[in-house]
Scaffold this active site. Structure first.
Site: not given
Ligand code: IMP
Length: 174
Positions: A42, A98, A102
């Site tokens: 979302k 996106e 992270d």
């Molecule tokens: P990744 O797979 O670790 O890159 O995570 C990406 C997803 O994690 C994003 O699309 C967010 O939904 C969530 N996410 C990562 N960091 C944050 C944050 O600081 N606040 C809220 N959601 C986050």
């Protein structure tokens, strides 16, 4: 961007300005190509809405819903697809939209999945980039802001579904 007390903050006006700049760059690259923007639900819904409204050109949009943060296995990077795309990506110029990159595991999974469906081109547009936390080799082609390793909410980002409606981005105290 500023630190309010010790809390990180990106004001509404700063976000608006940066999205305009990103849209100008994207328009230069995609004008006349009728790109397909794929928003990741979302978190990206607000960014997607503002970005496409800043793009004065022909484009199409679709959404992909994936399992939320913490629900996939970090070691494998496996992500659960909750809602797949409706528009076929084969032969299309696709831009993944996106909210935040992270560890990069979610995006890597999504990118590989879309790539396997044969798009003409595939790029990533992320509002926020938490580079310090990256665990896989993936980078967005368009980045709004590089942000520190803090937990951020607002402008689509949540913590337990709360704060998505804030018009700005703020750090939440952990
Ligand atoms: P990744 O797979 O670790 O890159 O995570 C990406 C997803 O994690 C994003 O699309 C967010 O939904 C969530 N996410 C990562 N960091 C944050 C944050 O600081 N606040 C809220 N959601 C986050």
């Amino acid at each position: 961007m500023k630190e309010k007390g010790s809390l990180f903050l990106i004001e509404e006006e700063r976000i608006k300005k940066r999205i305009k700049e990103m849209a100008e760059e994207i328009k230069k690259d995609y004008e006349g190509k009728n790109p397909l923007f794929v928003g990741i639900l979302k978190g990206a819904f607000i960014f997607m809405a503002d970005l496409v409204r800043a793009l004065d050109m022909d484009l199409e949009i679709d959404f992909l819903a994936v399992s939320s943060y913490g629900k996939f296995t970090e070691t494998t990077g496996e992500v659960e697809i909750l809602k797949d795309l409706q528009i076929p990506v084969k032969g299309r110029h696709v831009v993944i939209v996106e909210d935040i990159v992270d560890t990069g595991l979610t995006l890597k999974y999504i990118k590989d999945m879309i790539q396997s469906r044969g798009p003409l081109s595939l790029k990533i547009c992320a509002l926020l980039d938490k580079k310090e936390r990256r665990r896989v080799d993936i980078d967005a082609d368009y980045v709004g802001f590089s942000v520190p390793d803090r937990f951020l909410v607002g402008y689509g980002l949540d913590v337990a579904e709360k704060y998505r409606n804030l018009p700005y981005i703020k750090e939440i105290e952990g």
